[in-house]
Design a protein around this motif. Structure first.
Motif, PDB file in Angstrom:
ATOM      1  N   LEU A  90      -2.898   8.133   1.378  1.00 54.22           N
ATOM      2  CA  LEU A  90      -1.738   7.283   1.097  1.00 54.22           C
ATOM      3  C   LEU A  90      -1.970   6.562  -0.222  1.00 54.22           C
ATOM      4  CD1 LEU A  90      -0.914   5.768   4.613  1.00 54.22           C
ATOM      5  CD2 LEU A  90       0.289   7.577   3.391  1.00 54.22           C
ATOM      6  N   TYR A  91      -0.915   6.392  -0.980  1.00 53.77           N
ATOM      7  CA  TYR A  91      -0.996   5.733  -2.283  1.00 53.77           C
ATOM      8  C   TYR A  91      -0.136   4.470  -2.277  1.00 53.77           C
ATOM      9  CZ  TYR A  91      -3.012  10.144  -3.773  1.00 53.77           C
ATOM     10  OH  TYR A  91      -3.816  11.241  -3.902  1.00 53.77           O
ATOM     11  N   ASN A  92      -0.434   3.566  -3.184  1.00 53.73           N
ATOM     12  CA  ASN A  92       0.329   2.328  -3.244  1.00 53.73           C
ATOM     13  C   ASN A  92       1.669   2.486  -3.932  1.00 53.73           C
ATOM     14  OD1 ASN A  92      -0.404  -0.143  -2.060  1.00 53.73           O
ATOM     15  ND2 ASN A  92      -2.316  -0.097  -3.213  1.00 53.73           N
ATOM     16  N   HIS A  93       1.792   3.466  -4.829  1.00 52.93           N
ATOM     17  CA  HIS A  93       3.009   3.569  -5.630  1.00 52.93           C
ATOM     18  C   HIS A  93       3.927   4.687  -5.164  1.00 52.93           C
ATOM     19  CE1 HIS A  93       0.322   6.514  -7.054  1.00 52.93           C
ATOM     20  NE2 HIS A  93       0.808   6.691  -8.256  1.00 52.93           N
ATOM     21  N   MET A  94       3.597   5.324  -4.043  1.00 51.60           N
ATOM     22  CA  MET A  94       4.517   6.330  -3.520  1.00 51.60           C
ATOM     23  C   MET A  94       4.484   6.314  -2.001  1.00 51.60           C
ATOM     24  SD  MET A  94       2.431   9.745  -4.763  1.00 51.60           S
ATOM     25  CE  MET A  94       3.795  10.826  -4.436  1.00 51.60           C
ATOM     26  N   THR A  95       5.486   6.943  -1.400  1.00 54.44           N
ATOM     27  CA  THR A  95       5.526   6.975   0.057  1.00 54.44           C
ATOM     28  C   THR A  95       4.569   8.041   0.569  1.00 54.44           C
ATOM     29  OG1 THR A  95       7.226   8.684   0.175  1.00 54.44           O
ATOM     30  CG2 THR A  95       8.009   6.415  -0.021  1.00 54.44           C
ATOM     31  N   VAL A 326       9.097   2.428 -10.487  1.00 54.78           N
ATOM     32  CA  VAL A 326       8.442   1.788  -9.349  1.00 54.78           C
ATOM     33  C   VAL A 326       7.394   0.794  -9.837  1.00 54.78           C
ATOM     34  CG1 VAL A 326       6.896   2.211  -7.390  1.00 54.78           C
ATOM     35  CG2 VAL A 326       8.843   3.734  -7.805  1.00 54.78           C
ATOM     36  N   ASP A 327       6.569   1.236 -10.764  1.00 58.84           N
ATOM     37  CA  ASP A 327       5.385   0.488 -11.181  1.00 58.84           C
ATOM     38  C   ASP A 327       5.308   0.371 -12.703  1.00 58.84           C
ATOM     39  OD1 ASP A 327       4.976   3.075 -11.834  1.00 58.84           O
ATOM     40  OD2 ASP A 327       3.102   3.336 -10.748  1.00 58.84           O
ATOM     41  N   SER A 332      11.361   5.722  -9.766  1.00 56.04           N
ATOM     42  CA  SER A 332      11.786   5.783  -8.369  1.00 56.04           C
ATOM     43  C   SER A 332      12.808   6.914  -8.254  1.00 56.04           C
ATOM     44  CB  SER A 332      12.441   4.459  -7.982  1.00 56.04           C
ATOM     45  OG  SER A 332      13.627   4.303  -8.750  1.00 56.04           O
TER      46      SER A 332
ATOM     47  N   ASN B  92       4.309   4.985   5.840  1.00 55.18           N
ATOM     48  CA  ASN B  92       4.625   6.307   5.311  1.00 55.18           C
ATOM     49  C   ASN B  92       5.949   6.357   4.571  1.00 55.18           C
ATOM     50  OD1 ASN B  92       2.957   8.589   5.409  1.00 55.18           O
ATOM     51  ND2 ASN B  92       2.888   8.447   7.627  1.00 55.18           N
ATOM     52  N   MET B  94       7.429   3.777   2.850  1.00 54.42           N
ATOM     53  CA  MET B  94       7.614   2.854   1.737  1.00 54.42           C
ATOM     54  C   MET B  94       6.325   2.756   0.941  1.00 54.42           C
ATOM     55  SD  MET B  94       7.903  -0.706   3.927  1.00 54.42           S
ATOM     56  CE  MET B  94       8.514  -1.624   2.527  1.00 54.42           C
ATOM     57  N   THR B  95       6.444   2.221  -0.282  1.00 54.50           N
ATOM     58  CA  THR B  95       5.255   2.107  -1.118  1.00 54.50           C
ATOM     59  C   THR B  95       4.426   0.903  -0.676  1.00 54.50           C
ATOM     60  OG1 THR B  95       6.261   0.603  -2.703  1.00 54.50           O
ATOM     61  CG2 THR B  95       6.618   2.956  -3.097  1.00 54.50           C
ATOM     62  N   GLY B  96       3.144   0.932  -1.010  1.00 54.01           N
ATOM     63  CA  GLY B  96       2.305  -0.233  -0.792  1.00 54.01           C
ATOM     64  C   GLY B  96       2.760  -1.408  -1.642  1.00 54.01           C
ATOM     65  N   ILE B  97       3.280  -1.118  -2.826  1.00 55.19           N
ATOM     66  CA  ILE B  97       3.757  -2.190  -3.716  1.00 55.19           C
ATOM     67  C   ILE B  97       4.843  -2.996  -3.013  1.00 55.19           C
ATOM     68  CG2 ILE B  97       4.970  -2.679  -5.886  1.00 55.19           C
ATOM     69  CD1 ILE B  97       3.666  -0.141  -7.046  1.00 55.19           C
ATOM     70  N   PHE B 117       3.877  -5.799 -11.642  1.00 57.81           N
ATOM     71  CA  PHE B 117       3.711  -5.870 -10.195  1.00 57.81           C
ATOM     72  C   PHE B 117       2.242  -6.090  -9.903  1.00 57.81           C
ATOM     73  CE2 PHE B 117       2.653  -1.667 -11.418  1.00 57.81           C
ATOM     74  CZ  PHE B 117       1.635  -1.302 -10.569  1.00 57.81           C
ATOM     75  N   CYS B 119      -0.559  -5.019  -7.003  1.00 54.47           N
ATOM     76  CA  CYS B 119      -0.786  -4.124  -5.889  1.00 54.47           C
ATOM     77  C   CYS B 119      -1.906  -4.693  -5.054  1.00 54.47           C
ATOM     78  CB  CYS B 119      -1.236  -2.801  -6.477  1.00 54.47           C
ATOM     79  SG  CYS B 119      -0.345  -1.468  -5.798  1.00 54.47           S
ATOM     80  N   ARG B 121      -4.515  -3.420  -3.391  1.00 52.51           N
ATOM     81  CA  ARG B 121      -5.146  -2.094  -3.304  1.00 52.51           C
ATOM     82  C   ARG B 121      -6.642  -2.171  -3.416  1.00 52.51           C
ATOM     83  NH1 ARG B 121      -3.121   3.192  -6.203  1.00 52.51           N
ATOM     84  NH2 ARG B 121      -4.704   4.588  -5.477  1.00 52.51           N
ATOM     85  N   SER B 190      11.307   0.452  -3.324  1.00 51.64           N
ATOM     86  CA  SER B 190       9.983   0.736  -3.905  1.00 51.64           C
ATOM     87  C   SER B 190       9.258  -0.543  -4.302  1.00 51.64           C
ATOM     88  CB  SER B 190      10.118   1.655  -5.117  1.00 51.64           C
ATOM     89  OG  SER B 190      10.504   0.933  -6.263  1.00 51.64           O
ATOM     90  N   ARG B 191      10.037  -1.601  -4.523  1.00 55.41           N
ATOM     91  CA  ARG B 191       9.487  -2.930  -4.844  1.00 55.41           C
ATOM     92  C   ARG B 191      10.373  -3.945  -4.139  1.00 55.41           C
ATOM     93  NH1 ARG B 191      11.391  -3.916  -9.409  1.00 55.41           N
ATOM     94  NH2 ARG B 191      12.160  -1.938 -10.222  1.00 55.41           N
TER      95      ARG B 191
END
Lengths: 357, 357
Positions: A90-95, A326-327, A332, B92, B94-97, B117, B119, B121, B190-191
């Motif tokens: 899992l990543y922070n910037h994507m689902t 997104v980042d 997005s 799953n 949504m983003t972690g951000i 932003f 994160c 992380r 996403s944010r």
């Protein structure tokens, strides 16, 4: 009334299909589209053993299934999947759905309509999930995009035990190969099907083959040599996002020369790098990005002026204040839609000169 | 040339600020906006101890910081944050951000522009991150949205040691309280700043207070009693997404009556549920959603016909074939933009009758 009846029947008859009650077929026996070449593992984009001088990260990313899709026809009321993968992170910037999940479209009245997704949840090596169920039993044409940031080891498609499932013809025409950065790779689309090459192929009916190599598409000669050995009707390059200005200056001419030697008159379309939001207030980033864009534009101007009439330079033109990132770097779904809107028109205008339509 | 100079200086002078070299101020001493009420923990949306009959999941979600933002003015070239949170989980869809990160906007020429932003992380209880650096040193008005799906325990804003940071005035006028489902909550933006209430407030300058309660906004009388005790210039209700048709039929009239008794003439704007993509092919889902929408429309028609002239029913009108959903239910940033586009016009038309402008 009819729907209410179906709805109430559903409630009475109980909840959903269980994935293990289905019949599974190996996806490799169906049709795989958006592939640059045949590979030993059919879910790899490139057989990296053939290109030994690629860098290690480029090789790793080219094993990701980004952009690859399985197409099939089925009259099953249920579609499920069972798959094994290597990375499932899992990543922070994507689902998670984009990174390690599956994204199903079904064609209805000529349009590809989102039909369901499978989540690898929790992210793990082996997974099984129902993608969509309780459909009518007319035969449907299905397009299942594979994960953006994962390597698939095996994949099976599940259908009702008595249903028919067969390989479908490739619904897309011609071959447009896109070599690019994370933006081509599909980071941070919310689903695999929202990366701009996937959006473009559903819109235009042209096959867009995704060779996004997140962070590692730096006009490397090794990548040019790989492209030289791949056949396509057109190539698109998103190669100005990862290298800084000095690297662009150093490498661009040779990169184009290597590819041109192998593909003397194939259209080569270079994309300007997307303006990043990271430079909205960070002056150093803004200057670095501006320098990169200027170097890219100048380099392309020089190459086109030298007389290559099949060389193009387009700007996806995303406004960094548009809230479409997104980042600050990765679009997005909103950003990917804006990029696809802009590129669709520009690319089709170029492609029609080559009878790519 | 100027930018190139700054860029090259940056390269020579070395990489970024380190978060620990900064001066930190408690965000609670700055201005918190988009709050329905004062709370013991300033980053909770609701002091749930005051509303004992709320369900346990509603209470949990109302402690999430979704929609809350810190506003301040600073001339610092760097903005960082140091914070502690309770949940810091990755999802799953949504983003972690969005789930556990921070989302900064800075006002430039009257417009709120994405600035950076932070994160969380890897997702963990204590975190520290530079949000933006290497800015010019003019004073800036900053709007920092807090995590969508996390509870903040403490939050400090970091600035350069010699920089000034002060509380800013609330940049938003009036008070629009939005009670709603996961879609209001901001899942799967996403944010944090891309949830539709946040987009609407930046566009209109009106304060949109987010009381999204993912999956648990079912016309509960307990929630109506909570709303009865909250003051606002208008209330918006996204309350037809979570309950099924029969529950809407059972609860709607009482829900409105409880609120109306406390707020005799405040505009109450109900939103039709967004058409879900999960019903694109799943006939049972399609029927269930259709039934829900019909019951909601009929219930609202009856209440409005009964003579309440300050009761409204709007349709965010998202087309489920528009590819604007992440997982068939929750909008992507593209979906949230389309919802905000549509609601902005409709809401402003209503609000002007009440001098909310």
């Amino acid at each position: 009334m009819k729907y209410l009846f179906i709805f109430l029947s559903g409630l009475l008859l109980g909840i959903g299909v269980r994935a293990q009650e289905l019949r599974y077929v190996d996806a490799a026996t169906l049709t795989l589209v958006n592939k640059a070449q045949t590979t030993v593992n059919p879910y790899h984009r490139i057989d990296t053993a053939r290109y030994r001088d690629l860098t290690a990260p480029a090789k790793r990313y080219l094993l990701h299934s980004a952009g690859i899709a399985v197409v099939f026809r089925t009259d099953s009321r249920t579609i499920a999947a069972r798959w094994r993968s290597c990375e499932h992170r899992l990543y922070n910037h994507m689902t998670g759905i984009a990174a390690t999940g599956l994204d199903l479209y079904i064609r209805r009245s000529g349009e590809w309509v989102p039909a369901g997704f499978a989540c690898n949840r929790p992210a793990e090596a082996e997974h099984q999930a129902v993608i969509v169920e309780k459909m009518d039993s007319t035969e449907k044409e299905c397009l299942l995009y594979l994960p953006v940031m994962d390597q698939i080891v095996s994949l099976e498609i599940g259908v009702d035990p008595d249903a028919r499932i067969v390989a479908a013809d490739n619904p897309f025409r011609h071959r447009i190969v896109v070599l690019g950065s994370s933006i081509t790779h599909g980071i941070a689309a919310s689903r695999a099907g929202m990366a701009y090459p996937a959006q473009l192929e559903r819109r235009t009916g042209l096959e867009f083959i995704n060779l996004g190599i997140s962070g590692n598409c730096k006009l490397d000669a090794s990548q040019a040599r790989m492209i030289a050995r791949i056949s396509a009707d057109a190539f698109v390059f998103d190669c100005f996002s990862n290298p800084l200005g000095p690297l662009i200056e150093e490498r661009l001419a040779e990169f184009v020369a290597i590819i041109r030697a192998a593909h003397p008159s194939t259209p080569l379309v270079f994309l300007q790098t997307v303006v990043r939001g990271t430079g909205n207030f960070n002056l150093e980033r803004r200057a670095g990005e501006l320098h990169k864009r200027q170097t890219a534009a100048e380099g392309m101007r020089r190459l086109i002026a030298a007389g290559d009439r099949n060389l193009y330079f387009l700007d996806p033109g995303l406004d960094p204040g548009s809230e479409a990132l997104v980042d600050g770097t990765h679009p997005s779904d909103l950003g990917f839609k804006l990029i696809a809107d802009r590129l669709e028109k520009q690319l089709l205008r170029i492609f029609k000169h080559y009878d790519i339509r």
